[in-house]
Scaffold this motif. Structure first.
Motif, PDB file in Angstrom:
ATOM      1  N   GLY A 107       3.647  -0.895  -7.519  1.00  0.00           N
ATOM      2  CA  GLY A 107       4.218  -2.068  -8.171  1.00  0.00           C
ATOM      3  C   GLY A 107       4.816  -3.039  -7.169  1.00  0.00           C
ATOM      4  N   ILE A 108       6.022  -3.510  -7.509  1.00  0.00           N
ATOM      5  CA  ILE A 108       6.730  -4.433  -6.611  1.00  0.00           C
ATOM      6  C   ILE A 108       7.933  -3.746  -5.961  1.00  0.00           C
ATOM      7  CG2 ILE A 108       5.981  -6.488  -7.857  1.00  0.00           C
ATOM      8  CD1 ILE A 108       8.745  -6.558  -9.170  1.00  0.00           C
ATOM      9  N   GLN A 109       7.873  -2.419  -5.871  1.00  0.00           N
ATOM     10  CA  GLN A 109       8.991  -1.689  -5.279  1.00  0.00           C
ATOM     11  C   GLN A 109       9.195  -2.080  -3.817  1.00  0.00           C
ATOM     12  OE1 GLN A 109       9.237   2.534  -5.910  1.00  0.00           O
ATOM     13  NE2 GLN A 109       8.481   2.411  -8.017  1.00  0.00           N
ATOM     14  N   GLY A 110       8.099  -2.336  -3.102  1.00  0.00           N
ATOM     15  CA  GLY A 110       8.232  -2.732  -1.715  1.00  0.00           C
ATOM     16  C   GLY A 110       9.011  -4.030  -1.576  1.00  0.00           C
ATOM     17  N   ARG A 112       0.815  -1.213   0.000  1.00  0.00           N
ATOM     18  CA  ARG A 112       0.000   0.000   0.000  1.00  0.00           C
ATOM     19  C   ARG A 112       0.851   1.266   0.000  1.00  0.00           C
ATOM     20  NH1 ARG A 112      -4.659  -1.713   4.455  1.00  0.00           N
ATOM     21  NH2 ARG A 112      -5.829  -3.108   3.064  1.00  0.00           N
ATOM     22  N   SER A 113       2.067   1.156   0.501  1.00  0.00           N
ATOM     23  CA  SER A 113       2.922   2.342   0.612  1.00  0.00           C
ATOM     24  C   SER A 113       3.686   2.646  -0.672  1.00  0.00           C
ATOM     25  CB  SER A 113       3.933   2.158   1.753  1.00  0.00           C
ATOM     26  OG  SER A 113       3.276   2.034   2.991  1.00  0.00           O
ATOM     27  N   VAL A 134      -0.900  -9.659  -4.556  1.00  0.00           N
ATOM     28  CA  VAL A 134      -2.140 -10.331  -4.170  1.00  0.00           C
ATOM     29  C   VAL A 134      -2.747  -9.695  -2.923  1.00  0.00           C
ATOM     30  CG1 VAL A 134      -3.033 -12.486  -3.179  1.00  0.00           C
ATOM     31  CG2 VAL A 134      -1.664 -12.553  -5.266  1.00  0.00           C
ATOM     32  N   LEU A 135      -1.902  -9.284  -1.979  1.00  0.00           N
ATOM     33  CA  LEU A 135      -2.403  -8.693  -0.747  1.00  0.00           C
ATOM     34  C   LEU A 135      -3.064  -7.339  -0.966  1.00  0.00           C
ATOM     35  CD1 LEU A 135       0.370  -9.789   1.744  1.00  0.00           C
ATOM     36  CD2 LEU A 135      -2.092 -10.144   2.053  1.00  0.00           C
ATOM     37  N   ARG A 136      -2.922  -6.778  -2.167  1.00  0.00           N
ATOM     38  CA  ARG A 136      -3.687  -5.580  -2.503  1.00  0.00           C
ATOM     39  C   ARG A 136      -5.117  -5.929  -2.897  1.00  0.00           C
ATOM     40  NH1 ARG A 136       1.051  -3.177  -6.285  1.00  0.00           N
ATOM     41  NH2 ARG A 136       2.307  -2.199  -4.666  1.00  0.00           N
ATOM     42  N   ARG A 137      -5.345  -7.165  -3.270  1.00  0.00           N
ATOM     43  CA  ARG A 137      -6.659  -7.591  -3.739  1.00  0.00           C
ATOM     44  C   ARG A 137      -7.425  -8.394  -2.691  1.00  0.00           C
ATOM     45  NH1 ARG A 137     -10.207  -5.842  -6.921  1.00  0.00           N
ATOM     46  NH2 ARG A 137      -8.474  -5.205  -8.249  1.00  0.00           N
ATOM     47  N   LEU A 138      -6.708  -9.244  -1.939  1.00  0.00           N
ATOM     48  CA  LEU A 138      -7.366 -10.130  -0.980  1.00  0.00           C
ATOM     49  C   LEU A 138      -7.194  -9.629   0.447  1.00  0.00           C
ATOM     50  CD1 LEU A 138      -6.292 -13.679  -2.260  1.00  0.00           C
ATOM     51  CD2 LEU A 138      -8.387 -12.413  -2.788  1.00  0.00           C
ATOM     52  N   PRO A 139      -8.200  -9.823   1.294  1.00  0.00           N
ATOM     53  CA  PRO A 139      -8.017  -9.558   2.724  1.00  0.00           C
ATOM     54  C   PRO A 139      -6.931 -10.473   3.270  1.00  0.00           C
ATOM     55  CG  PRO A 139     -10.346  -9.881   2.192  1.00  0.00           C
ATOM     56  CD  PRO A 139      -9.564 -10.283   0.982  1.00  0.00           C
TER      57      PRO A 139
END
Length: 296
Positions: free
Chosen positions: A167-170, A163-164, A223-228
């Motif tokens: 893309g996949i920068q995290g 969330r911060s 995936v964690l951006r889409r699923l709880p």
């Protein structure tokens, strides 16, 4: 709904990739040890992800990048404790104990009975998978439980990092942090390695780094951006089954009847969760400008 199911399927694919890579990495334990495999994995993952994501550190604020940095610390702990457990108690059992982390996330964080039923079904499978293993190594069990706690933290921090940062920068920043922290281990391993084994170690390290780190960590973050995260924790139930199968095929680690029954229950819980789908995760709230100083 279709997007959620695609995300769930991607999470399952990432879990399978992790365990195949972990089994491959375990084949060079006699040469570099568990810590050496972890260092190789992190170095390969960092190079691959930084090349793809190309994160721009200039202008980032501490509040934005902090979850990724903490995620890098957790990756080191999670992988070192897991591989230490794998060396002592085998891949299947080590990952089964590690699964208690995401299982706890699913049980403690869910407000839906359906998610709890899926998690409980997978939990019964975990009990069956470990119930017939005699003479367990105590240190190996403790390492597996430490990996479980780290895995729970990994889920929470992956969601925050996703969330911060775009893309996949995290994931890329986290892998870079983990690679820096494990670089002394990598240097020691390479210096002490027999030159005749260097090519084998490099190939196995490349495969383990891509399959167990670069690909699945990126999938998890997206995936964690889409699923709880509760359902994501349930979906991680495929890890013990995938690890047991990978341990059998790659490492020759056999399974008993009760362990196979446990695998069936774990896979069933995962399949039900994927088949029924889940409500979309709530989109992150619009961030206010952080009142902190930029990095550096």
């Amino acid at each position: 709904m279709a997007r959620e199911r695609i995300a769930a399927s991607a999470a399952v694919g990432g879990a399978v990739s992790v365990q195949i890579g972990a089994a491959i990495g375990a084949t060079i334990f006699p040469l570099v040890g568990p810590a050496g495999v972890v260092a190789l994995r992190q170095a390969v993952a960092a190079i691959a992800l930084i090349a793809v994501a190309r994160p721009r550190l200039r202008g980032l604020r501490w509040s934005t990048v902090r979850p990724a940095i903490l995620l890098g610390l957790v990756l080191v702990v999670m992988n070192l404790t897991l591989y230490g457990a794998v060396e002592r108690i085998g891949l299947g059992l080590a990952v089964t104990l590690e699964f208690l982390g995401p299982l706890a996330v699913a049980l403690l964080g869910s407000r839906r009975r359906f998610d709890l039923v899926c998690a409980a079904l997978a939990g019964v499978g975990v009990v069956l998978l470990t119930g017939t293993v005699p003479g367990l190594d105590v240190v190996g069990i403790l390492l597996g439980l430490a990996a479980a706690a780290a895995w729970a933290a990994y889920i929470l921090l992956s969601q925050r990092a996703g969330r911060s940062l775009p893309g996949i920068q995290g994931t890329a920043i986290a892998s870079l942090v983990a690679a820096i922290l494990t670089s002394p281990i990598l240097v020691i391993v390479l210096v002490g390695l027999d030159p005749h084994e260097l090519l084998r170690v490099a190939v196995v390290g490349l495969a383990a780094g891509i399959l167990s780190s670069a690909i699945p960590y990126s999938i998890d973050l997206l995936v964690l951006r889409r699923l709880p995260r509760q359902l994501f924790g349930v979906l991680q139930s495929v890890h013990p089954a995938a690890a047991a199968v990978a341990g059998l095929v790659v490492l020759g680690q056999t399974l008993g009847a009760w362990q196979i029954a446990g695998l069936v229950l774990i896979t069933a819980g995962n399949a039900i969760a994927v088949g029924r789908g889940t409500p979309s995760a709530s989109p992150p709230a619009r961030r206010r400008p952080a009142e902190v100083s930029p990095i550096g």
